[in-house]
Motif scaffolding. Structure first.
Motif, PDB file in Angstrom:
ATOM      1  N   PHE A   1       0.813  -1.212   0.000  1.00 29.55           N
ATOM      2  CA  PHE A   1       0.000   0.000   0.000  1.00 29.55           C
ATOM      3  C   PHE A   1       0.856   1.276   0.000  1.00 29.55           C
ATOM      4  O   PHE A   1       0.701   2.140  -0.870  1.00 29.55           O
ATOM      5  CB  PHE A   1      -0.935  -0.009   1.223  1.00 29.55           C
ATOM      6  N   TRP A   2       1.759   1.393   0.959  1.00 23.27           N
ATOM      7  CA  TRP A   2       2.503   2.659   1.088  1.00 23.27           C
ATOM      8  C   TRP A   2       3.541   2.834  -0.019  1.00 23.27           C
ATOM      9  O   TRP A   2       3.845   3.967  -0.405  1.00 23.27           O
ATOM     10  CB  TRP A   2       3.135   2.755   2.481  1.00 23.27           C
ATOM     11  N   LYS A   3       4.063   1.722  -0.537  1.00 23.95           N
ATOM     12  CA  LYS A   3       4.976   1.829  -1.688  1.00 23.95           C
ATOM     13  C   LYS A   3       4.230   2.407  -2.889  1.00 23.95           C
ATOM     14  O   LYS A   3       4.746   3.255  -3.627  1.00 23.95           O
ATOM     15  CB  LYS A   3       5.556   0.455  -2.041  1.00 23.95           C
ATOM     16  N   ASP A   4       2.986   1.920  -3.108  1.00 27.62           N
ATOM     17  CA  ASP A   4       2.178   2.432  -4.216  1.00 27.62           C
ATOM     18  C   ASP A   4       1.829   3.905  -4.021  1.00 27.62           C
ATOM     19  O   ASP A   4       1.879   4.695  -4.964  1.00 27.62           O
ATOM     20  CB  ASP A   4       0.873   1.627  -4.345  1.00 27.62           C
ATOM     21  N   VAL A   5       1.461   4.264  -2.799  1.00 28.99           N
ATOM     22  CA  VAL A   5       1.122   5.664  -2.506  1.00 28.99           C
ATOM     23  C   VAL A   5       2.305   6.557  -2.869  1.00 28.99           C
ATOM     24  O   VAL A   5       2.151   7.618  -3.484  1.00 28.99           O
ATOM     25  CB  VAL A   5       0.730   5.841  -1.015  1.00 28.99           C
ATOM     26  N   GLN A   6       3.513   6.089  -2.510  1.00 25.10           N
ATOM     27  CA  GLN A   6       4.724   6.865  -2.819  1.00 25.10           C
ATOM     28  C   GLN A   6       4.977   6.915  -4.330  1.00 25.10           C
ATOM     29  O   GLN A   6       5.259   7.974  -4.890  1.00 25.10           O
ATOM     30  CB  GLN A   6       5.918   6.230  -2.099  1.00 25.10           C
ATOM     31  N   THR A   7       4.838   5.762  -5.004  1.00 26.88           N
ATOM     32  CA  THR A   7       5.072   5.701  -6.455  1.00 26.88           C
ATOM     33  C   THR A   7       4.141   6.655  -7.210  1.00 26.88           C
ATOM     34  O   THR A   7       4.568   7.387  -8.098  1.00 26.88           O
ATOM     35  CB  THR A   7       4.845   4.262  -6.973  1.00 26.88           C
TER      36      THR A   7
ATOM     37  N   GLU B   1       7.956   4.082   4.091  1.00 27.43           N
ATOM     38  CA  GLU B   1       7.136   4.808   3.103  1.00 27.43           C
ATOM     39  C   GLU B   1       5.935   5.527   3.719  1.00 27.43           C
ATOM     40  O   GLU B   1       5.440   6.499   3.164  1.00 27.43           O
ATOM     41  CB  GLU B   1       6.626   3.862   2.011  1.00 27.43           C
ATOM     42  N   GLU B   2       5.453   5.024   4.866  1.00 28.18           N
ATOM     43  CA  GLU B   2       4.260   5.659   5.453  1.00 28.18           C
ATOM     44  C   GLU B   2       4.599   6.998   6.108  1.00 28.18           C
ATOM     45  O   GLU B   2       3.737   7.854   6.264  1.00 28.18           O
ATOM     46  CB  GLU B   2       3.580   4.730   6.453  1.00 28.18           C
ATOM     47  N   ARG B   3       5.859   7.194   6.510  1.00 27.51           N
ATOM     48  CA  ARG B   3       6.242   8.440   7.186  1.00 27.51           C
ATOM     49  C   ARG B   3       6.314   9.577   6.175  1.00 27.51           C
ATOM     50  O   ARG B   3       6.942   9.454   5.123  1.00 27.51           O
ATOM     51  CB  ARG B   3       7.593   8.265   7.904  1.00 27.51           C
ATOM     52  N   GLY B   4       5.653  10.680   6.492  1.00 27.70           N
ATOM     53  CA  GLY B   4       5.649  11.832   5.583  1.00 27.70           C
ATOM     54  C   GLY B   4       5.007  11.520   4.251  1.00 27.70           C
ATOM     55  O   GLY B   4       5.414  12.035   3.208  1.00 27.70           O
ATOM     56  N   ASN B   5       3.997  10.615   4.246  1.00 28.76           N
ATOM     57  CA  ASN B   5       3.359  10.216   2.984  1.00 28.76           C
ATOM     58  C   ASN B   5       2.565  11.363   2.360  1.00 28.76           C
ATOM     59  O   ASN B   5       2.299  12.380   3.006  1.00 28.76           O
ATOM     60  CB  ASN B   5       2.468   8.989   3.216  1.00 28.76           C
ATOM     61  N   SER B   6       2.178  11.174   1.093  1.00 26.85           N
ATOM     62  CA  SER B   6       1.519  12.246   0.322  1.00 26.85           C
ATOM     63  C   SER B   6       0.009  12.322   0.531  1.00 26.85           C
ATOM     64  O   SER B   6      -0.645  13.233   0.024  1.00 26.85           O
ATOM     65  CB  SER B   6       1.824  12.058  -1.173  1.00 26.85           C
ATOM     66  N   LEU B   7      -0.583  11.356   1.258  1.00 24.45           N
ATOM     67  CA  LEU B   7      -2.042  11.340   1.436  1.00 24.45           C
ATOM     68  C   LEU B   7      -2.509  12.494   2.322  1.00 24.45           C
ATOM     69  O   LEU B   7      -1.918  12.757   3.369  1.00 24.45           O
ATOM     70  CB  LEU B   7      -2.501  10.032   2.075  1.00 24.45           C
ATOM     71  N   THR B   8      -3.585  13.164   1.902  1.00 22.25           N
ATOM     72  CA  THR B   8      -4.182  14.211   2.743  1.00 22.25           C
ATOM     73  C   THR B   8      -5.627  13.877   3.105  1.00 22.25           C
ATOM     74  O   THR B   8      -6.145  14.360   4.096  1.00 22.25           O
ATOM     75  CB  THR B   8      -4.168  15.578   2.023  1.00 22.25           C
ATOM     76  N   CYS B   9      -6.286  13.061   2.259  1.00 18.56           N
ATOM     77  CA  CYS B   9      -7.698  12.768   2.526  1.00 18.56           C
ATOM     78  C   CYS B   9      -8.028  11.345   2.068  1.00 18.56           C
ATOM     79  O   CYS B   9      -7.238  10.704   1.386  1.00 18.56           O
ATOM     80  CB  CYS B   9      -8.598  13.778   1.823  1.00 18.56           C
TER      81      CYS B   9
ATOM     82  N   ARG C   1      -1.683   8.405  13.021  1.00 19.77           N
ATOM     83  CA  ARG C   1      -0.516   7.626  12.569  1.00 19.77           C
ATOM     84  C   ARG C   1      -0.135   7.978  11.137  1.00 19.77           C
ATOM     85  O   ARG C   1       1.048   8.084  10.810  1.00 19.77           O
ATOM     86  CB  ARG C   1      -0.797   6.123  12.691  1.00 19.77           C
ATOM     87  N   PHE C   2      -1.141   8.153  10.266  1.00 17.22           N
ATOM     88  CA  PHE C   2      -0.837   8.344   8.845  1.00 17.22           C
ATOM     89  C   PHE C   2      -0.972   9.800   8.381  1.00 17.22           C
ATOM     90  O   PHE C   2      -0.842  10.088   7.192  1.00 17.22           O
ATOM     91  CB  PHE C   2      -1.729   7.423   8.001  1.00 17.22           C
ATOM     92  N   GLY C   3      -1.265  10.700   9.318  1.00 20.20           N
ATOM     93  CA  GLY C   3      -1.297  12.127   8.975  1.00 20.20           C
ATOM     94  C   GLY C   3      -2.404  12.512   8.017  1.00 20.20           C
ATOM     95  O   GLY C   3      -2.209  13.349   7.135  1.00 20.20           O
ATOM     96  N   ILE C   4      -3.574  11.913   8.172  1.00 16.73           N
ATOM     97  CA  ILE C   4      -4.710  12.229   7.290  1.00 16.73           C
ATOM     98  C   ILE C   4      -5.454  13.440   7.839  1.00 16.73           C
ATOM     99  O   ILE C   4      -5.824  13.473   9.015  1.00 16.73           O
ATOM    100  CB  ILE C   4      -5.698  11.025   7.196  1.00 16.73           C
ATOM    101  N   GLU C   5      -5.685  14.433   6.982  1.00 17.32           N
ATOM    102  CA  GLU C   5      -6.366  15.655   7.444  1.00 17.32           C
ATOM    103  C   GLU C   5      -7.889  15.525   7.378  1.00 17.32           C
ATOM    104  O   GLU C   5      -8.605  16.062   8.213  1.00 17.32           O
ATOM    105  CB  GLU C   5      -5.940  16.852   6.572  1.00 17.32           C
ATOM    106  N   ARG C   6      -8.367  14.822   6.347  1.00 23.74           N
ATOM    107  CA  ARG C   6      -9.821  14.818   6.131  1.00 23.74           C
ATOM    108  C   ARG C   6     -10.307  13.411   5.820  1.00 23.74           C
ATOM    109  O   ARG C   6      -9.802  12.751   4.908  1.00 23.74           O
ATOM    110  CB  ARG C   6     -10.153  15.749   4.953  1.00 23.74           C
ATOM    111  N   ILE C   7     -11.283  12.943   6.602  1.00 23.35           N
ATOM    112  CA  ILE C   7     -11.891  11.636   6.343  1.00 23.35           C
ATOM    113  C   ILE C   7     -13.308  11.879   5.827  1.00 23.35           C
ATOM    114  O   ILE C   7     -14.194  12.296   6.579  1.00 23.35           O
ATOM    115  CB  ILE C   7     -11.910  10.759   7.612  1.00 23.35           C
ATOM    116  N   THR C   8     -13.507  11.639   4.536  1.00 20.80           N
ATOM    117  CA  THR C   8     -14.834  11.810   3.948  1.00 20.80           C
ATOM    118  C   THR C   8     -15.571  10.481   4.038  1.00 20.80           C
ATOM    119  O   THR C   8     -15.721   9.760   3.061  1.00 20.80           O
ATOM    120  CB  THR C   8     -14.725  12.322   2.487  1.00 20.80           C
ATOM    121  N   GLU C   9     -15.963  10.166   5.264  1.00 15.35           N
ATOM    122  CA  GLU C   9     -16.786   8.981   5.509  1.00 15.35           C
ATOM    123  C   GLU C   9     -18.161   9.258   4.904  1.00 15.35           C
ATOM    124  O   GLU C   9     -18.661  10.393   4.926  1.00 15.35           O
ATOM    125  CB  GLU C   9     -16.897   8.758   7.025  1.00 15.35           C
TER     126      GLU C   9
END
Length: 609
Positions: free
Chosen positions: A293-299, A323-331, A348-356
């Motif tokens: 998962f985190w490798k793909d997010v980084q790629t 790869e999870e540290r400082g990842n590019s995901l925001t939401c 843990r993953f630094g997510i700003e917005r959860i659009t549940e």
């Protein structure tokens, strides 16, 4: 429920400044969700053409091998649409589509949508009788099957009512290039048929209406055989407004990482509409992998991802990686994220917005967490009510006058939504199944409401909190037990990877008591005394499971929902269960091993539960 989850006027006003910059997109979203005229010409095909016009050079779809711009993706869909047309596919034609998550699947669905044809999205894990049932249910005239699923299709072909239907094959590892492999005997190579076609937009797309069916999405049926729900373009456009504009507000610089199966609405309606609304890209993965998962997010430098609650749990259970540290995901956008892991996941993953969100394939209501509150499925503009429900008799409570009663704020009840011109109910392909989920004369004579089958809690300002599926709530000691609540408590205990909770019967008692099937983390052992103490702290006494079963693995559906049928059937019978069983006997503070002798004693009424 925590009192901190109640949305007061002060809390609501405090959240508004963070939303102000998104107001223009939110208003546009409200326009799309509020269109009443079902004859209006708007559709998935229109949304794709709009994105291709506004963002022609931005990536529409990325996978391991390809990066397709909106102009290329739209052109490919147009060529395929013309190829389908030449093969007799037209408005309202049903085409069965069987491919795993890959670019070809998305472009085939886009092509069908442009013609106003209906893509029946067959679950790629189905085999045998379940698969033939699903295909026969929707009576397709054409079949599009990926090389990876041809064997499964051939196995059931003799059982198909339209086995002579036109069959189209798509090679695995195929693309839009000039070199096309030969299709197997009895099949046509769909991509070869599309090669020489015109790539300009089709006139037919502008004639597709909101009331027209876009997809058939299969939902699990009570008999164990799937039902096909109708996903109209109108519902898709509502998602485009609610998730795409009002909810996420992605732009052409965003990348949404999609690992959910594309035969599910979370992928083809929620995530795809959110992406098309702002010209963002989908980074598509064939199958979910927690370790990749985190490798793909980084790629892909993904800024967003589509989730289901269990997927988030799998990610939290993974050891920390670089790869999870400082990842590019925001939401993130999805449903089923449990309150017990909501804040931990964000932090843990630094997510700003959860659009549940909350929605069902067949329903006429949706909630979206547009204001970014925690532990809520969000806000809904639809007309809904949460009414008192009698779990013992499995029906809503009606007054002396025969009308239903609304619950108070903070109280759990059954969510129902009014069926109207603005919020129509498309239902299932089977009218009898549709009628079964409609309530009539709810608050006044002649009104009609959709039964969601879900227990919800009103937390204020048209926001709700998911409590449980009706079938997942049971009564014990005269109290309602929510399996979700108990699963949350078990999931918070160290070493528990998965917890599946269900009600089981004990002879001579009323209702059902709780039983939990647990999968432990690798190398973990169960300290039953510590677990019992933890549950006593976290849950009311009536909700603490009396039986435990240890599992080597937990069976889930393609969308990560737990399969409970076999677990319920085998219950706590040692002759039917090979794994370790435990019971907490009346008056005891700990769980003890359950063997055949103790089982017979329980069945015989020796212990008074």
């Amino acid at each position: 429920m925590s009192h901190a989850d109640i949305i007061t006027p002060t809390r609501f006003l405090a959240h508004l400044p963070a939303t102000l910059g998104r107001v223009p997109r939110m208003l546009r979203g409200l326009y799309y969700t509020g269109i009443r005229n079902r004859e209006k010409n708007l559709s998935l095909g229109w949304a794709l053409e709009r994105a291709a016009r506004l963002y022609p050079d931005s990536p529409a779809l990325i996978d391991e091998r390809r990066r397709l711009s909106y102009a290329l993706f739209n052109g490919w869909a147009n060529r395929l649409a013309r190829a389908f047309q030449a093969e007799g596919v037209g408005h309202a034609s049903v085409v069965a589509v069987m491919l795993e998550n890959r670019a070809e699947l998305m472009v085939v669905l886009a092509a069908l949508a442009k013609l106003g044809a209906i893509g029946a999205l067959v679950n790629t894990t189905q085999r045998g009788q379940v698969l033939s049932h699903s295909l026969n249910l929707v009576k397709p005239s054409h079949f599009v099957v990926g090389e990876e699923l041809r064997e499964a299709f051939e196995d059931v072909r003799p059982a198909l009512e339209n086995s002579g239907g036109r069959c189209y094959w798509i090679a695995d590892g195929d693309d839009a290039s000039q070199v096309q492999p030969q299709a197997p005997v009895g099949w046509q190579n769909l991509m070869r048929l599309a090669q020489e076609q015109d790539s300009n937009n089709l006139a037919e797309t502008a004639r597709v209406r909101l009331k027209d069916a876009c997809f058939f999405i299969y939902t699990s049926g009570t008999t164990g055989l799937p039902k096909a729900s109708i996903m109209s373009h109108g519902k898709w456009i509502k998602a485009y407004g609610g998730f795409g504009h009002s909810g996420l507000g992605l732009t052409s610089s965003d990348v949404l990482y999609l690992t959910l199966p594309c035969y599910h609405n979370n992928a083809v309606t929620v995530c795809w509409s959110a992406v098309l609304a702002g010209g963002a890209a989908i980074a598509l993965r064939r199958k979910f992998s927690a370790s990749a998962f985190w490798k793909d997010v980084q790629t892909y430098q993904a800024t967003c991802f589509g989730y289901i609650g269990e997927l988030c749990r799998y990610l939290l259970n993974q050891p920390e990686c670089a790869e999870e540290r400082g990842n590019s995901l925001t939401c993130m956008i999805g449903n089923g994220l449990r309150p017990s892991i909501w804040n931990e996941f964000k932090e843990r993953f630094g997510i700003e917005r959860i659009t549940e969100f909350y929605a069902s394939s067949e329903g006429n209501i949706g909630f979206t967490n547009v204001f970014n509150f925690d532990n809520t499925v969000g806000f809904s503009p639809a007309t809904y009510a949460i009414v008192r429900y009698d779990l013992e008799n499995d029906q809503p409570v009606r007054s002396a006058k025969g009308f239903m009663e609304k619950v108070d704020k903070g109280e759990a009840g059954l969510l129902i939504s009014e069926i109207s011109d603005k919020w129509p109910f498309d239902g299932y392909t089977d009218p009898a199944k549709s009628e079964a989920v409609i309530y009539r004369n709810v608050f006044k004579e002649g009104d009609t409401w959709f039964n969601t089958g879900d227990l919800m809690r009103d937390i204020g300002f048209k926001h709700t909190q998911f409590v449980d599926r009706l079938g997942d709530t049971f009564r014990w000691k005269g109290e309602n037990v929510s399996t979700t609540e108990v699963e949350n408590a078990l999931g918070a205990f160290p070493g528990v990877e998965d917890a599946v909770v269900y009600g089981v019967e004990i002879p001579g008692t009323n209702g059902r008591c709780g039983m939990a099937a647990l999968r432990l983390a690798d190398g973990a052992t169960l300290d039953a005394a510590l677990l019992a103490a933890h549950l006593d702290r976290e849950l009311p006494a009536y909700a603490v499971p009396l039986f435990l079963r240890l599992l080597a693995q937990v069976e889930t559906t393609g969308t990560f929902k737990y399969k409970k049928t076999d677990l319920k059937r085998n219950a706590y019978d040692p002759s039917a269960v090979t794994e370790a069983l435990f019971v907490r006997l009346p008056g005891e503070a700990d769980y003890r091993a359950l063997d055949a002798t103790l089982f017979e004693a329980i069945r015989g009424g020796t212990h008074r539960f």
